[in-house]
Design a protein around this motif. Sequence first.
Motif, short mmCIF file in Angstrom:
data_model
loop_
_atom_site.label_atom_id
_atom_site.label_comp_id
_atom_site.label_asym_id
_atom_site.label_seq_id
_atom_site.Cartn_x
_atom_site.Cartn_y
_atom_site.Cartn_z
N UNK A 198 -13.35 3.63 9.79
CA UNK A 198 -13.87 2.42 10.44
C UNK A 198 -14.01 1.22 9.53
N UNK A 199 -13.85 1.41 8.23
CA UNK A 199 -13.95 0.29 7.31
C UNK A 199 -15.34 0.15 6.70
N UNK A 200 -15.41 -0.69 5.67
CA UNK A 200 -16.64 -0.84 4.90
C UNK A 200 -17.76 -1.51 5.69
N UNK A 201 -17.47 -2.55 6.46
CA UNK A 201 -18.52 -3.27 7.20
C UNK A 201 -19.18 -2.38 8.23
N UNK A 202 -18.38 -1.66 9.00
CA UNK A 202 -18.93 -0.75 10.02
C UNK A 202 -19.82 0.29 9.36
N UNK A 203 -19.37 0.82 8.24
CA UNK A 203 -20.10 1.87 7.54
C UNK A 203 -21.41 1.35 6.96
N UNK A 204 -21.39 0.13 6.40
CA UNK A 204 -22.62 -0.46 5.88
C UNK A 204 -23.66 -0.59 6.97
N UNK A 205 -23.23 -1.03 8.14
CA UNK A 205 -24.15 -1.18 9.27
C UNK A 205 -24.73 0.16 9.68
N UNK A 206 -23.88 1.20 9.71
CA UNK A 206 -24.35 2.53 10.10
C UNK A 206 -25.38 3.05 9.10
N UNK A 207 -25.07 2.96 7.82
CA UNK A 207 -25.97 3.46 6.78
C UNK A 207 -27.29 2.72 6.81
N UNK A 208 -27.25 1.40 6.98
CA UNK A 208 -28.47 0.61 6.98
C UNK A 208 -29.38 0.98 8.14
#
Length: 360
Positions: A198-208
């Motif tokens: 899904x890419x870095x931005x999607x993953x950052x949002x999920x982790x946060x």
Amino acid sequence: MIKCKRFSLTDHILSGITVKKLVLYSLLSGLFFNFIYIAESEANQRSVNVYSFRHVELIKPLINEFTKQTGIKVNVVSGKADKLMQRLIQDGDNSFADVLLTVGAAKLDKAKQLKLIKPINSSILQANVPEDLRDPDNYWFALSLRVRAIFYAKDRVKPQLLPSYESLLNNRWLGKICSRTGNHFYNRTMVASFVYHYGEDWTKNWVQKFSENLAMRPNGNDRDQMRKVARGDCDIAIANSYYYGMLSSSVKQSDREVYQKLGIILPQNMKTGSHVNISGAALTSSAKNVDNAIKVIEFLTTKKAQKIYAYNNFEFPVRADIPAGNFIETWGKLNADTLSILHLSAYSKKAAEVISQSNW
């Protein structure tokens, strides 16, 4: 002054025995050492040395069955995956390890990069292990699958509210999720699979957002998270699926009670399904018993061994023609994300960076 008399072993021997006897002793001595060499060679032909990240007790059924079928003795050294890798590095060519059994495609890729393992040319392994579950250059082969599953309190959570990893981000779960630290290998590889898909931005949002829903500062191992849910410290946890099976068959009544209080969900994460990682095997570069080592790895992909992984270790087989078994099948249908397996190593560093920016 002390005077020393010259001592000759030859003179001493010849003074007591004839040359004829000496020749006979020499011949017998040669035969004796030849016998030792032959005995050691035959012993090596009937043995193989394995470094395993699992305790011996957990793989004992597999070892016993292999020895029963082949007569080959298996010597096992068990320890944490990283420690075993370090020992291979330190021992180099002097290592007696023939087979490396470890967890995670990323760790196996690291062993490959460090030249600790070497490729295996085996038509049996290529036939038994799907292409997306083995190294493209045949350096390592997956043996079993373990799911990063969602666990919930049966008396407090409706499972239909948790169909996917994305559903863990809902505000209704604020302060209700337990997890071990985000940078642990199990979680880091899951996040690496998210970055890949899904890419870095999607993953950052999920982790946060996931971090914001945690009930407490991450601590303990996977089973500890499940115990926290059972005693009401939180309502939901993420953990590896096989721990659920281990709790069900634990000798401790308290663990069996934890199992009874929890339900399991195999997430359907958008189009990719459940994150899975592997246990895998490789031939060490220092292997002295190469033929036996390959036989062990081939055996671990046979129908018999794959059933043992499912029934004894509560892991999913890598072979499509082997069912997971009645017990594991009660957990639900597995839609495994095997597409990311060969890419986890490449995205592991980025996953660690993303996690480090959160409170996970």
